[in-house]
Design a protein around this motif. Structure first.
Motif, PDB file in Angstrom:
ATOM      1  N   SER A 185       0.699  -1.410  -0.129  1.00 45.03           N
ATOM      2  CA  SER A 185      -0.279  -0.298   0.204  1.00 45.03           C
ATOM      3  C   SER A 185       0.833   0.915   0.154  1.00 45.03           C
ATOM      4  N   ASN A 186       1.991   1.636   0.569  1.00 40.92           N
ATOM      5  CA  ASN A 186       2.375   2.082   0.945  1.00 40.92           C
ATOM      6  C   ASN A 186       3.364   2.718  -0.390  1.00 40.92           C
ATOM      7  N   ALA A 213       3.260   1.700  -3.112  1.00 39.77           N
ATOM      8  CA  ALA A 213       1.586   2.156  -4.811  1.00 39.77           C
ATOM      9  C   ALA A 213       0.955   3.696  -4.728  1.00 39.77           C
ATOM     10  N   VAL A 214       1.183   4.162  -2.716  1.00 42.91           N
ATOM     11  CA  VAL A 214       0.781   5.597  -2.748  1.00 42.91           C
ATOM     12  C   VAL A 214       2.489   6.452  -3.697  1.00 42.91           C
ATOM     13  N   VAL A 266      -1.206  -2.701  -7.733  1.00 38.43           N
ATOM     14  CA  VAL A 266      -1.208  -1.391  -8.644  1.00 38.43           C
ATOM     15  C   VAL A 266      -2.023  -1.592  -9.689  1.00 38.43           C
ATOM     16  N   LEU A 294      -5.756  -1.272  -8.990  1.00 40.13           N
ATOM     17  CA  LEU A 294      -6.442  -0.549  -9.058  1.00 40.13           C
ATOM     18  C   LEU A 294      -6.109   1.226  -9.677  1.00 40.13           C
ATOM     19  N   TYR A 350      -7.736   0.462   0.044  1.00 39.05           N
ATOM     20  CA  TYR A 350      -6.673  -0.068  -0.632  1.00 39.05           C
ATOM     21  C   TYR A 350      -4.576   0.473   0.001  1.00 39.05           C
ATOM     22  N   LEU A 351      -5.757   1.652  -0.288  1.00 40.48           N
ATOM     23  CA  LEU A 351      -4.277   2.645  -0.645  1.00 40.48           C
ATOM     24  C   LEU A 351      -4.202   3.688   0.667  1.00 40.48           C
ATOM     25  N   ASP A 380      -4.960   7.170   1.183  1.00 43.37           N
ATOM     26  CA  ASP A 380      -4.320   7.854   1.361  1.00 43.37           C
ATOM     27  C   ASP A 380      -5.293   9.324   0.213  1.00 43.37           C
ATOM     28  N   ALA A 396      -3.377  10.512  -2.655  1.00 42.49           N
ATOM     29  CA  ALA A 396      -3.128   9.772  -3.918  1.00 42.49           C
ATOM     30  C   ALA A 396      -4.139   9.401  -4.237  1.00 42.49           C
TER      31      ALA A 396
END
Length: 168
Positions: free
Chosen positions: A22-23, A25-26, A48, A51, A69-70, A72, A75
């Motif tokens: 997740s981190n 991907a952000v 990713v 997404l 999922y993210l 954020d 993002a």
């Protein structure tokens, strides 16, 4: 036997792996390119790309699913705004992995993973590809056009002399 077990666990627990992906991907969404190991990049690509596909359909439901999922908000705005506009016509393959060599400290293979439509260097060199059809079709002979007269540029110093010679 490990039939149908294709996922790389990256030597982490499930919660640690989910948080790490997740981190990453952000970071990829915010910076458009990140440097990491090849194994993590391949796992991130599988994480990713679905997404990004979801972001093409800008509905409240798809935003909530991607946010789960993210986690954020920035993002999500970036993904559903700028990135979704750029990849709207692309049918898949939103990321590119380019290997960089080995890391000196532990000899792990390094690479960078980037979003394909955001690399200016690759976009300039590639340009638009000519679409091809699978059928050859009949070849039509092109009519030869008459040769055009070639005009050579004249410098400013030679210009008055050239005009005088034409006048005579």
């Amino acid at each position: 036997m490990r039939h149908n077990k294709k996922f790389n666990h990256l030597s982490r627990t499930a919660s640690h792996r989910a948080a790490m992906l997740s981190n990453m991907a952000v970071s990829l969404i915010k910076h458009k390119r990140i440097t990491t190991t090849v194994a993590k990049a391949k796992a991130l690509r599988k994480y990713v790309e679905p997404l990004i596909t979801k972001s093409k359909n800008d509905t409240t439901h798809s935003r909530r699913v991607v946010f789960s999922y993210l986690q954020d908000k920035y993002a999500i705005q970036e993904l559903f705004g700028i990135i979704a506009d750029k990849v709207a016509e692309r049918p898949g393959g939103y990321t590119r992995i380019i290997k960089l060599g080995i890391r000196p400290s532990d000899a792990s293979e390094m690479c960078f993973i980037e979003l394909v439509d955001f690399d200016e260097n690759m976009l300039k060199s590639a340009g638009k590809k000519k679409t091809r059809t699978r059928r050859g079709g009949k070849k039509v002979a092109k009519a030869e056009a008459p040769a055009e007269e070639v005009v050579t540029p004249v410098s400013e110093e030679e210009a008055p002399a050239a005009e005088e010679s034409k006048a005579e």
